[in-house]
Design a protein around this motif. Structure first.
Motif, PDB file in Angstrom:
ATOM      1  N   GLN A 237       0.814  -1.209   0.000  1.00 42.03           N
ATOM      2  CA  GLN A 237       0.000   0.000   0.000  1.00 42.03           C
ATOM      3  C   GLN A 237       0.850   1.263   0.000  1.00 42.03           C
ATOM      4  OE1 GLN A 237      -2.627  -0.544   3.397  1.00 42.03           O
ATOM      5  NE2 GLN A 237      -4.273  -1.183   2.073  1.00 42.03           N
ATOM      6  N   GLU A 238       1.894   1.263   0.807  1.00 47.90           N
ATOM      7  CA  GLU A 238       2.695   2.469   0.954  1.00 47.90           C
ATOM      8  C   GLU A 238       3.932   2.476   0.074  1.00 47.90           C
ATOM      9  OE1 GLU A 238       3.621   2.881   5.032  1.00 47.90           O
ATOM     10  OE2 GLU A 238       1.517   2.895   5.704  1.00 47.90           O
ATOM     11  N   GLY A 239       4.288   1.321  -0.482  1.00 48.52           N
ATOM     12  CA  GLY A 239       5.469   1.251  -1.320  1.00 48.52           C
ATOM     13  C   GLY A 239       6.697   0.831  -0.523  1.00 48.52           C
ATOM     14  N   ASP A 240       7.684   0.284  -1.239  1.00 49.56           N
ATOM     15  CA  ASP A 240       8.939  -0.129  -0.621  1.00 49.56           C
ATOM     16  C   ASP A 240       9.664   1.101  -0.072  1.00 49.56           C
ATOM     17  OD1 ASP A 240      11.486  -1.053  -0.012  1.00 49.56           O
ATOM     18  OD2 ASP A 240      11.406  -2.577  -1.574  1.00 49.56           O
ATOM     19  N   PRO A 241      10.118   1.078   1.205  1.00 51.96           N
ATOM     20  CA  PRO A 241      10.824   2.248   1.756  1.00 51.96           C
ATOM     21  C   PRO A 241      12.038   2.662   0.925  1.00 51.96           C
ATOM     22  CG  PRO A 241      10.243   0.705   3.503  1.00 51.96           C
ATOM     23  CD  PRO A 241       9.911   0.028   2.207  1.00 51.96           C
ATOM     24  N   GLN A 242      12.764   1.684   0.371  1.00 55.52           N
ATOM     25  CA  GLN A 242      13.931   2.035  -0.443  1.00 55.52           C
ATOM     26  C   GLN A 242      13.515   2.749  -1.716  1.00 55.52           C
ATOM     27  OE1 GLN A 242      16.152  -1.550  -1.069  1.00 55.52           O
ATOM     28  NE2 GLN A 242      16.845  -1.686   1.067  1.00 55.52           N
ATOM     29  N   VAL A 243      12.439   2.244  -2.347  1.00 61.65           N
ATOM     30  CA  VAL A 243      11.951   2.896  -3.561  1.00 61.65           C
ATOM     31  C   VAL A 243      11.443   4.290  -3.241  1.00 61.65           C
ATOM     32  CG1 VAL A 243      10.236   2.772  -5.407  1.00 61.65           C
ATOM     33  CG2 VAL A 243      11.391   0.701  -4.643  1.00 61.65           C
ATOM     34  N   ARG A 248      12.017  10.199  -3.306  1.00 59.45           N
ATOM     35  CA  ARG A 248      12.179  11.475  -2.602  1.00 59.45           C
ATOM     36  C   ARG A 248      13.498  12.142  -2.953  1.00 59.45           C
ATOM     37  NH1 ARG A 248       9.555   8.722   1.789  1.00 59.45           N
ATOM     38  NH2 ARG A 248      11.597   8.084   2.601  1.00 59.45           N
ATOM     39  N   ALA A 249      14.562  11.318  -3.090  1.00 59.04           N
ATOM     40  CA  ALA A 249      15.861  11.888  -3.464  1.00 59.04           C
ATOM     41  C   ALA A 249      15.799  12.509  -4.857  1.00 59.04           C
ATOM     42  CB  ALA A 249      16.935  10.804  -3.404  1.00 59.04           C
ATOM     43  N   MET A 250      15.119  11.812  -5.785  1.00 57.87           N
ATOM     44  CA  MET A 250      14.975  12.357  -7.137  1.00 57.87           C
ATOM     45  C   MET A 250      14.160  13.638  -7.119  1.00 57.87           C
ATOM     46  SD  MET A 250      14.316   8.821  -9.274  1.00 57.87           S
ATOM     47  CE  MET A 250      13.963   9.709 -10.776  1.00 57.87           C
ATOM     48  N   GLN A 251      13.108  13.658  -6.303  1.00 57.12           N
ATOM     49  CA  GLN A 251      12.292  14.872  -6.211  1.00 57.12           C
ATOM     50  C   GLN A 251      13.093  16.039  -5.655  1.00 57.12           C
ATOM     51  OE1 GLN A 251       9.049  13.429  -3.825  1.00 57.12           O
ATOM     52  NE2 GLN A 251       7.811  12.832  -5.599  1.00 57.12           N
ATOM     53  N   ARG A 252      13.909  15.752  -4.621  1.00 51.40           N
ATOM     54  CA  ARG A 252      14.745  16.821  -4.070  1.00 51.40           C
ATOM     55  C   ARG A 252      15.748  17.325  -5.101  1.00 51.40           C
ATOM     56  NH1 ARG A 252      14.631  13.461   0.625  1.00 51.40           N
ATOM     57  NH2 ARG A 252      16.629  12.548   0.028  1.00 51.40           N
TER      58      ARG A 252
END
Length: 384
Positions: A237-243, A248-252
């Motif tokens: 539901q929430e997605g793999d934490p690593q993914v 988030r890194a790509m968004q930053r």
């Protein structure tokens, strides 16, 4: 043994998604005892309240059946007798229709009360495993089958015991029917039967009172999950934490690139040479106050200053103001009112600098002391 261990591992309550999947598969809590009680009690109460009216209507239909026209018997076509039978049948069905409707409502109300409205097309499909006789025998001798057998025995004993007790207590009144006139005896007998039926059906309510909580507990027990299933569902539901971390890194990084692209459009970059850089832009015709187009600390602050130098954007060293702007300003937002005076001095210096550069004159001396209000300057960060 493995199945028992698996059941023992299921210690977590069913999640909302698991409950929804069970509903889609047609799995909802059900209580046969509640359905039996509601349907039976509805029928008995209906007969108690409207039994007299229904009896009179049905008696009228019966009178019509035995008082027909002689011509119907000698009708060669047979249509007369067919129409007559249709009329009798229609009258009887019309009289019984309210009872049938009430029973249908009671039959639907029981599953709705426990599981709510359910439309599961998947249940209508043919499942060959349900036709397997071995599985049927296994269900018969399972714990669920044993529980159902015990309930059936308890139901028979309870109904039989209540019925016997009621009949025994009313035995003298039942024998009085033999001495009463026929119309009065029939009415008295019907009233007694309804009263006895109410007492017996009430005993079914006791069974339903215990069966409903048991069925709800059994339903949620069967849907319990292991800790690993809960974790797996959360990941789905929430997605793999690593993914999610990579996203988030790509968004930053994308946000940093967008911010750096705004630096060449700035009018000035206010800096604390060691740690902070804040780029400001002001368009007097379209903006009420200067806005922050980029800000950064550490390596990002150095990158902002480097881009500013490459595109000839003015740099102004003002440590306290740079720290205050970095702390209290958001990107693409106007500077706070409390910093208007200090920023106005910065913009005035930038205009003087641009005019001097355009005229080929020496640049003016930069301001030294900016009026930063108390509490806005967080102070220099700790070294290291």
């Amino acid at each position: 043994m493995a199945a028992e261990d698996s059941d023992q591992d299921k210690t977590e309550p069913a999640s909302g998604r698991r409950l929804q999947q069970a509903r889609e598969e047609g799995q909802v809590p059900q209580s046969r005892e509640l359905s039996t009680f509601l349907v039976t009690m509805t029928g008995v109460l209906f007969l108690w309240l409207l039994g007299g009216w229904m009896g009179e209507r049905l008696l009228g239909v019966l009178r019509q059946a035995f008082s027909f026209d002689r011509a119907l018997v000698f009708d060669q076509t047979g249509m007369g007798i067919v129409n007559f039978l249709q009329m009798l049948l229609g009258g009887a069905l019309l009289t019984l229709m309210p009872l049938f409707a009430a029973l249908m409502v009671a039959a639907v109300a029981s599953p709705l009360a426990l599981g709510g409205f359910l439309l599961a097309p998947n249940v209508l499909g043919l499942k060959l495993d349900r036709l397997n006789p071995l599985k049927g025998i296994k269900r018969m001798f399972s714990m669920h089958g044993l529980a159902e057998m015990l309930k059936a025995v308890m139901k028979a004993a309870l109904i039989g015991g209540v019925g016997t007790l009621v009949l025994w207590r009313n035995r003298e009144h039942l024998f009085d029917f033999l001495t009463e006139p026929l119309p009065l005896a029939i009415a008295d007998f019907a009233s007694t039967v309804i009263w006895i039926a109410l007492l017996i059906v009430s005993s079914l309510g006791l069974l339903a009172l215990f069966d409903v909580p048991f069925q709800l507990w059994q339903y949620h027990k069967n849907l319990r999950m292991t800790k690993e299933e809960v974790k797996r569902e959360n990941r789905e539901q929430e997605g793999d934490p690593q993914v999610k971390g990579r996203i988030r890194a790509m968004q930053r990084e994308m946000a940093r690139h967008r911010m750096m692209a705004e630096v060449p459009k700035a009018d000035v970059v206010v800096t604390n040479p060691t740690h902070f850089s804040v780029a400001l832009r002001y368009d007097a015709g379209n903006m009420a106050a200067p806005i922050v187009v980029a800000k950064g600390r550490g390596e990002q602050a150095l990158a902002i200053r480097e881009i500013a130098r490459e595109h000839a954007v003015a740099l102004l060293e003002a440590p306290a103001l740079a720290r205050a702007l970095y702390r209290h300003c958001e990107l693409q937002q106007a500077v706070p009112t409390a910093l208007f005076t200090a920023v106005a001095e910065v913009m005035a210096y930038v205009y003087q600098l641009n005019e001097a550069m355009a005229a080929g004159e020496l640049p003016p001396a930069p301001p030294v002391d900016f009026p930063v209000p108390d509490g806005f300057d967080p102070g220099p960060p700790p070294e290291g």
